[in-house]
Design an enzyme around this catalytic site. Structure first.
Site, PDB file in Angstrom:
ATOM      1  N   ASP A  57      95.113 110.735 -24.788  1.00 40.10           N
ATOM      2  CA  ASP A  57      95.750 111.752 -23.948  1.00 40.10           C
ATOM      3  C   ASP A  57      95.366 111.518 -22.483  1.00 40.10           C
ATOM      4  OD1 ASP A  57      93.126 112.475 -24.232  1.00 40.10           O
ATOM      5  OD2 ASP A  57      93.522 114.603 -24.576  1.00 40.10           O
ATOM      6  N   SER A  58      94.479 110.538 -22.249  1.00 38.01           N
ATOM      7  CA  SER A  58      94.191 110.081 -20.890  1.00 38.01           C
ATOM      8  C   SER A  58      95.442 109.481 -20.253  1.00 38.01           C
ATOM      9  CB  SER A  58      93.055 109.055 -20.889  1.00 38.01           C
ATOM     10  OG  SER A  58      93.348 107.989 -21.770  1.00 38.01           O
ATOM     11  N   GLU A 194      81.591 110.720 -26.547  1.00 40.96           N
ATOM     12  CA  GLU A 194      81.816 110.517 -25.121  1.00 40.96           C
ATOM     13  C   GLU A 194      80.691 111.168 -24.325  1.00 40.96           C
ATOM     14  OE1 GLU A 194      85.779 111.350 -23.740  1.00 40.96           O
ATOM     15  OE2 GLU A 194      85.188 111.342 -21.644  1.00 40.96           O
TER      16      GLU A 194
HETATM   17  N1  LIG Z   1      90.710 106.606 -16.149  1.00 43.42           N
HETATM   18  C1  LIG Z   1      90.128 107.419 -17.018  1.00 43.42           C
HETATM   19  N2  LIG Z   1      88.948 107.062 -17.554  1.00 43.42           N
HETATM   20  C2  LIG Z   1      88.338 107.862 -18.458  1.00 43.42           C
HETATM   21  O1  LIG Z   1      87.254 107.482 -18.945  1.00 43.42           O
HETATM   22  C3  LIG Z   1      88.969 109.086 -18.839  1.00 43.42           C
HETATM   23  C4  LIG Z   1      90.199 109.408 -18.245  1.00 43.42           C
HETATM   24  N3  LIG Z   1      90.756 108.557 -17.344  1.00 43.42           N
HETATM   25  N4  LIG Z   1      90.844 110.557 -18.542  1.00 43.42           N
HETATM   26  C5  LIG Z   1      90.382 111.375 -19.638  1.00 43.42           C
HETATM   27  C6  LIG Z   1      88.942 111.348 -19.760  1.00 43.42           C
HETATM   28  C7  LIG Z   1      88.201 112.023 -18.656  1.00 43.42           C
HETATM   29  N5  LIG Z   1      86.960 111.285 -18.666  1.00 43.42           N
HETATM   30  C8  LIG Z   1      86.013 111.299 -17.672  1.00 43.42           C
HETATM   31  C9  LIG Z   1      86.424 111.370 -16.357  1.00 43.42           C
HETATM   32  C10 LIG Z   1      85.496 111.362 -15.353  1.00 43.42           C
HETATM   33  C11 LIG Z   1      84.146 111.302 -15.645  1.00 43.42           C
HETATM   34  C12 LIG Z   1      83.164 111.312 -14.528  1.00 43.42           C
HETATM   35  O2  LIG Z   1      83.542 111.339 -13.377  1.00 43.42           O
HETATM   36  N6  LIG Z   1      81.880 111.280 -14.812  1.00 43.42           N
HETATM   37  C13 LIG Z   1      80.859 111.209 -13.785  1.00 43.42           C
HETATM   38  C14 LIG Z   1      79.953 112.379 -13.853  1.00 43.42           C
HETATM   39  C15 LIG Z   1      78.971 112.416 -14.977  1.00 43.42           C
HETATM   40  C16 LIG Z   1      77.938 113.535 -14.824  1.00 43.42           C
HETATM   41  O3  LIG Z   1      78.001 114.284 -13.856  1.00 43.42           O
HETATM   42  O4  LIG Z   1      77.070 113.638 -15.682  1.00 43.42           O
HETATM   43  C17 LIG Z   1      80.137 109.874 -13.929  1.00 43.42           C
HETATM   44  O5  LIG Z   1      79.567 109.425 -12.922  1.00 43.42           O
HETATM   45  O6  LIG Z   1      80.176 109.271 -14.993  1.00 43.42           O
HETATM   46  C18 LIG Z   1      83.762 111.220 -16.967  1.00 43.42           C
HETATM   47  C19 LIG Z   1      84.713 111.222 -17.982  1.00 43.42           C
HETATM   48  C20 LIG Z   1      87.009 110.238 -19.636  1.00 43.42           C
HETATM   49  N7  LIG Z   1      88.397 109.970 -19.747  1.00 43.42           N
HETATM   50  C1  LIG Z   2      88.377 108.283 -23.279  1.00 42.48           C
HETATM   51  C2  LIG Z   2      88.992 108.134 -24.637  1.00 42.48           C
HETATM   52  C3  LIG Z   2      87.987 108.196 -25.712  1.00 42.48           C
HETATM   53  C4  LIG Z   2      90.074 109.158 -24.852  1.00 42.48           C
HETATM   54  O1  LIG Z   2      89.977 110.126 -25.569  1.00 42.48           O
HETATM   55  C5  LIG Z   2      91.309 108.978 -24.086  1.00 42.48           C
HETATM   56  O2  LIG Z   2      91.512 107.904 -23.500  1.00 42.48           O
HETATM   57  O3  LIG Z   2      92.116 109.922 -24.056  1.00 42.48           O
HETATM   58 MG   LIG Z   3      91.467 111.586 -25.214  1.00 42.66          MG
END
Ligand SMILES: Nc1nc(=O)c2c([nH]1)NC[C@@H]1CN(c3ccc(C(=O)N[C@@H](CCC(=O)O)C(=O)O)cc3)CN21
Ligand SMILES: CC(C)C(=O)C(=O)O
Ligand SMILES: [Mg+2]
Length: 278
Positions: A57-58, A194
């Site tokens: 769903d990303s 995740e």
């Molecule tokens: N391009 C993309 N990559 C992804 O991994 C992803 C998506 N889209 N869309 C759906 C979800 C959303 N996800 C995400 C999006 C952002 C972070 C993020 O910015 N994390 C920061 C903060 C972590 C924290 O504060 O502990 C990081 O630095 O990892 C994490 C998961 C994983 N998924």
């Molecule tokens: C980040 C992965 C595991 C996911 O659920 C997605 O791409 O939607």
């Molecule tokens: Mg997903």
């Protein structure tokens, strides 16, 4: 769980995949999952030997340009699933159940999952949620739908979780293990984690018979998954910490588009070899 929950070889003639993720776990072999939302990435990743493709769903973020995964609908997912399933020759094709398409009841989940499989030709579905989703997982699994359970940080609940935050720190690790075991018992053939601390993901992986897949869950999961626009460096801006850029496709495309623009402006393209004689 047992053999019963272990996946499956889809019966499509073209599929020649014979080793299951479960068998890979038992042999101590790591497997790889990448997201894919279209025919060419599916074809390329499949050819590279990526064992499983996820129409996440990303796609809400990375295809449709929404800020979160929440707005994407089943109707928006299905054509992407169909494109990937049609192009993958070997990989296991897993489709995400989007927000709002499964939380209401096990019956709603079945109807939505069936659409992903009938119209999208997905081989399996993935849904977010912990132990409270066990009855839904059980209903799907009992009715022949292979289910990946997604725990830890679950983006569809980001507003409830208070943003992108690591889950299962400290005491919460034991709860994560219990949650994963409950989902395995319910019939999930795989558990995706995740953004959980590496030691917690290791404990879950050791506690389960079914394989685990990690994203931001350390090196001890049975498999790893990345969003393809992250792994290929297609996106602009900030990347999550867990994303490794294996290529710089954004720069490749940017340079190509600039070169094309330049050649058209200067009259260098199209040349004689690109033109038809009378
Ligand atoms: N391009 C993309 N990559 C992804 O991994 C992803 C998506 N889209 N869309 C759906 C979800 C959303 N996800 C995400 C999006 C952002 C972070 C993020 O910015 N994390 C920061 C903060 C972590 C924290 O504060 O502990 C990081 O630095 O990892 C994490 C998961 C994983 N998924
Ligand atoms: C980040 C992965 C595991 C996911 O659920 C997605 O791409 O939607
Ligand atoms: Mg997903």
């Amino acid at each position: 769980m047992s053999e019963e929950a272990a996946p499956y070889r889809a019966s499509e003639r073209k599929r020649v995949r014979t080793v299951t993720l479960q068998q890979m776990k038992e042999r101590g072999e790591r497997f790889t999952m990448l997201t894919s939302y279209d025919m060419y990435t599916a074809e390329i990743f499949d050819e590279a030997g990526i064992e499983t493709l996820l129409i996440g769903d990303s796609a809400g973020n990375n295809v449709y340009g929404y800020e979160t995964t929440l707005p994407i609908t089943l109707d928006e997912m299905i054509p992407l699933v169909r494109a990937v399933a049609g192009a993958a020759k070997h990989a296991l094709v897993v489709a995400d159940l989007p927000f709002g398409s499964y939380q209401e009841s096990p019956a709603q989940a079945f109807a939505s999952a069936a659409r992903l499989m009938k119209e999208g030709r997905a081989h399996a579905v993935k849904l977010e949620g912990g132990a409270h989703m066990a009855p839904t997982v059980e209903h799907l699994a009992k009715n022949g739908i292979p289910v990946v359970a997604h725990i830890g940080f679950t983006p569809q609940s980001e507003h409830a979780l208070g943003g992108y935050r690591v889950q299962g720190r400290g005491d919460a690790a034991a709860r994560l293990v219990e949650e994963a075991k409950t989902l395995e018992r319910a019939g999930a053939f795989c558990v995706l984690m995740e953004m959980v601390p590496a030691p917690a993901a290791k404990a879950v992986t050791e506690a389960l018979r079914v394989p685990t897949i990690g994203i931001g869950a350390g090196p001890d999961c049975d498999g790893q998954v990345l969003v393809w626009q992250d792994f290929a460096g297609l996106r602009d801006g900030r990347y999550p910490r867990f994303a490794k850029k294996f290529a710089d496709v954004r720069t490749v495309l940017l340079d190509a588009a600039r070169a094309y623009h330049e050649d058209v402006s200067s009259g260098a393209f199209p040349a004689t070899e690109h033109s038809f004689e009378n």
